[in-house]
Enzyme design. Sequence first.
Site, PDB file in Angstrom:
ATOM      1  N   GLY A  78      80.456  23.611   8.854  1.00 42.17           N
ATOM      2  CA  GLY A  78      81.441  24.056   8.028  1.00 42.17           C
ATOM      3  C   GLY A  78      82.350  22.592   8.030  1.00 42.17           C
ATOM      4  O   GLY A  78      82.496  21.980   9.145  1.00 42.17           O
ATOM      5  N   ASP A 173      78.577  26.536  17.717  1.00 41.57           N
ATOM      6  CA  ASP A 173      77.081  26.723  17.700  1.00 41.57           C
ATOM      7  C   ASP A 173      76.680  25.242  17.614  1.00 41.57           C
ATOM      8  O   ASP A 173      75.454  25.055  18.331  1.00 41.57           O
ATOM      9  CB  ASP A 173      76.482  27.367  16.174  1.00 41.57           C
ATOM     10  N   ASP A 202      88.012  27.400  12.189  1.00 39.27           N
ATOM     11  CA  ASP A 202      88.092  28.901  12.421  1.00 39.27           C
ATOM     12  C   ASP A 202      89.032  29.230  13.868  1.00 39.27           C
ATOM     13  O   ASP A 202      89.568  30.077  13.956  1.00 39.27           O
ATOM     14  CB  ASP A 202      86.914  29.577  12.828  1.00 39.27           C
TER      15      ASP A 202
END
Length: 550
Positions: A78, A173, A202
């Site tokens: 993202g 990730d 995040d």
Amino acid sequence: MDISILQKERAKYQPELPKSIRGAVKLITGHKTESVANQKEIAELFPNTYGMPLVSFEAVKTQQEKAIINVGVILSGGQAPGGHNVISGIFDGIKKINPASRLYGFLGGPGGLVNHKYIELTDEIINKYRNTGGFDIIGSGRTKLEEKWQFDKGLEIAKKLNLNALVIIGGDDSNTNACVLAEYYAAVNAKVQVIGCPKTIDGDMKNEMIETSFGFDTATKVYSELIGNIQRDANSAKKYWHFIKLMGRSASHIGLECALKTHPNITIISEEVAAKNQTLNEIVDYIAGIVVARSNNGENFGVVLIPEGLVEFVPEMKALILELNDLFAEDSETEKEFHLLPQWQRNGWIADHLSASSSDVFRLLPPNIATELTLERDPHGNVQVSLIETEKLLGEMVKKKLTEMKKSGEYTGKFGIQFHFFGYEGRCAAPSNFDADYCYSLGFTAAMLVSEKKTGYMSSIRNLTAPAEEWIACGVPITMMINMEKRHGHMKPVIQKALVDLNGAPFKYFVSKRDEWAKSTQFVYPGPIQYFGPSEICDMITETLKLEKA
Ligand code: FBP
């Protein structure tokens, strides 16, 4: 190309670097490391990159001449404000090390490496993107690098371009990908290094050595501006309860930071819900209780912040999602069978394949939410929580509860409701001064790690509560952050996500204040990010960092 006046002025901003890396530098080797958990398994899986030492950089008087370094950069996952500054930091870093060094950008994320789609990043291109938001300079993607053929295709292009290293800018990730790739290239003696950079709005890509991920500062400032504006509207019109879902995937760092900045009436913290084993109905009772209490004071309005990952933390929903993940495990018989079914049969089929308790929960969900839970997982096996309308689920359940309370005479107020989801509007904002400086320093440090022939390291900038000139540039072995987790139905080595620490200072401070913020109206209106002006406002760091490091 037309650019805004702000963009024009912002292009002139020269990001700050830690003083220690502005001139000649020397590498300092620290102590050896071990993984955060499952040490034996991780050591076996990463025999070439496990246990490496921490490193940092110190200023010295004279710099020895250094070799050319060619680097390929990948933006992964993202968007997060500041990505372009990481790239400009790498660019300036390698050019400072040796002006003949070259930087290539792989297009559209890790897929660009595998498909050999790239551009050379020149001065002219880089200069257009300095201090801008977005990842559009080369684009991003979520392809998971986990198969040998992908690594080999990557190596092919790395050799063709004469690359010394790849820098992967990503979250947990993507940095797991970086770690796996570094190990493979070391094992086959490919002579291509891999360095990671901690990105994600995040805020969950942090640990003992990574104080925060980049983008969190800017994104939470944008959301807090919007929440503040809504709070003003709520306090002006006095007729709506606003249910605001905030991006952030599993962890509630964004919700907590925004709450600390804006003092809304209610903030749900997923990690607390899990710790207290709270059911959906208990959360609804908690919200309804505050709505009633405020209504008794004549205030039929308020603001509720809901973390987007909440459903994964409510015990009955978590159990349901785990069962669904197993049902949809990659290449399983059940997954294949499900995808052959017509849409109208799917929810019934799922309910029949779950345990009795999860089946009850699934059947009681509004059909749209049930369907949202079954949507395709992302390439890393995560439920795509941004697609689940948790704010609507909770809002509708609270409304139902209040209707019942009205019937029994426990509530006499009015309940008007508005829903919002803040996520994408914060991910590409022009980076705050903090993120502009932090990202540039991360990129610059990545270049130095490459020059020092390091692989399997993450670029790290520490001492972030001090002014940028006092920041410390380091390298942290990525294997140090890895543990074993179930993904797509199988145990895999992955970077451990940092959830909100319920014993940490930011959460404790929030708990000490939340009852006051619930009953009385103590909204704070932070306003927009300021790029120019007094340092107290332009260089403000997050409340989370302030409290964590106090
Ligand atoms: P990263 O972990 O890759 O940084 O992603 C952050 C995030 O913005 C999450 O908060 C959100 O759940 C997800 O991306 C949305 O993904 P997509 O961009 O694929 O819709």
